[in-house]
Scaffold this motif. Structure first.
Motif, short mmCIF file in Angstrom:
data_model
loop_
_atom_site.label_atom_id
_atom_site.label_comp_id
_atom_site.label_asym_id
_atom_site.label_seq_id
_atom_site.Cartn_x
_atom_site.Cartn_y
_atom_site.Cartn_z
N ALA A 30 -32.47 -3.53 -63.15
CA ALA A 30 -32.61 -4.82 -63.82
C ALA A 30 -33.58 -4.72 -65.01
O ALA A 30 -33.37 -5.35 -66.04
CB ALA A 30 -33.09 -5.89 -62.84
N ASP A 108 -28.53 -2.82 -58.12
CA ASP A 108 -27.93 -3.69 -59.14
C ASP A 108 -26.87 -2.93 -59.95
O ASP A 108 -25.84 -3.49 -60.30
CB ASP A 108 -29.00 -4.25 -60.09
CG ASP A 108 -29.88 -5.28 -59.42
OD1 ASP A 108 -29.41 -5.93 -58.45
OD2 ASP A 108 -31.03 -5.45 -59.85
N GLU A 112 -23.02 -4.00 -60.18
CA GLU A 112 -22.45 -4.27 -61.51
C GLU A 112 -21.24 -3.41 -61.81
O GLU A 112 -20.26 -3.87 -62.39
CB GLU A 112 -23.53 -4.04 -62.57
CG GLU A 112 -23.12 -4.40 -63.98
CD GLU A 112 -24.27 -4.20 -64.95
OE1 GLU A 112 -24.14 -3.32 -65.83
OE2 GLU A 112 -25.29 -4.91 -64.83
#
Length: 191
Positions: A30, A108, A112
């Motif tokens: 992130a 993440d 994604e």
């Protein structure tokens, strides 16, 4: 008054990838932005975009530099058991903390991209490149310790898979007695 020397080529790339690795480890995917990496490397975002047009390109380059460019030497003791234990111990000592950190930091990224750790590892390692335990088994076959028969990739990678599982389940380095159990009670009998 000192003039700052402009970095170029490999020197600049090493600085950028080192900064990218640090940003990833400290801030996770992130926080892994062009802005953060450029600031950490002391360069500009356009410099990054020219080399790595997509964020994933920069991530893969940083992982390759920070992880795969620091290989763990394969033991060669003359027997498979000691080689396998030596490799597990080296991985445990040198990579346990980083493996746990990266697993958390890359969640993440996996969400994604819809990928997983195995796919990332295969991308970074490259298809067809042997893993450590394949090499150890090949040496054991050459020495006559094991018969030269086909083996399932799952069986070959079992010690590493069990070590990784133990690390992720406990979030700690693996005790030596567990590594001995993995090799003696689980892996060697399967070979």
């Amino acid at each position: 008054m000192s003039l700052k020397t402009r970095r170029r080529g490999a020197e600049l790339e090493d600085a950028i990838l080192g900064a990218a690795w640090d940003v990833l480890v400290e801030h996770g995917y992130a926080g892994f932005t062009y802005e953060a990496v450029a600031a950490r490397a002391g360069t500009s975002r356009p410099v990054l975009y020219r080399r790595w047009p997509q964020r994933e390109d920069l991530l893969l380059a940083a992982l390759g530099k920070g992880w795969l460019d620091q290989p763990i030497d394969l033991p060669d003791t003359g027997n498979l058991r000691d080689d396998a234990l030596g490799l597990l111990r080296r991985i445990n000592a040198g990579r346990a903390r980083m493996m746990m950190t990266l697993t958390v930091q890359l969640m993440d990224y996996f969400r994604e991209t819809g990928t997983n750790f195995r796919e990332l590892r295969d991308t970074l390692r490259g298809q067809g490149r042997p893993i450590g335990f394949e090499i150890l088994i090949a040496r054991a076959v050459e020495r006559g310790e094991l018969p030269d028969v086909p083996r399932s990739p799952r069986v070959v990678s079992l010690p590493m898979d069990l070590l990784r599982h133990e690390m992720l389940m406990t979030l700690r380095p693996v005790p030596d007695e567990v590594m001995v159990e993995i090799v003696d009670d689980v892996w060697l009998p399967r070979l």
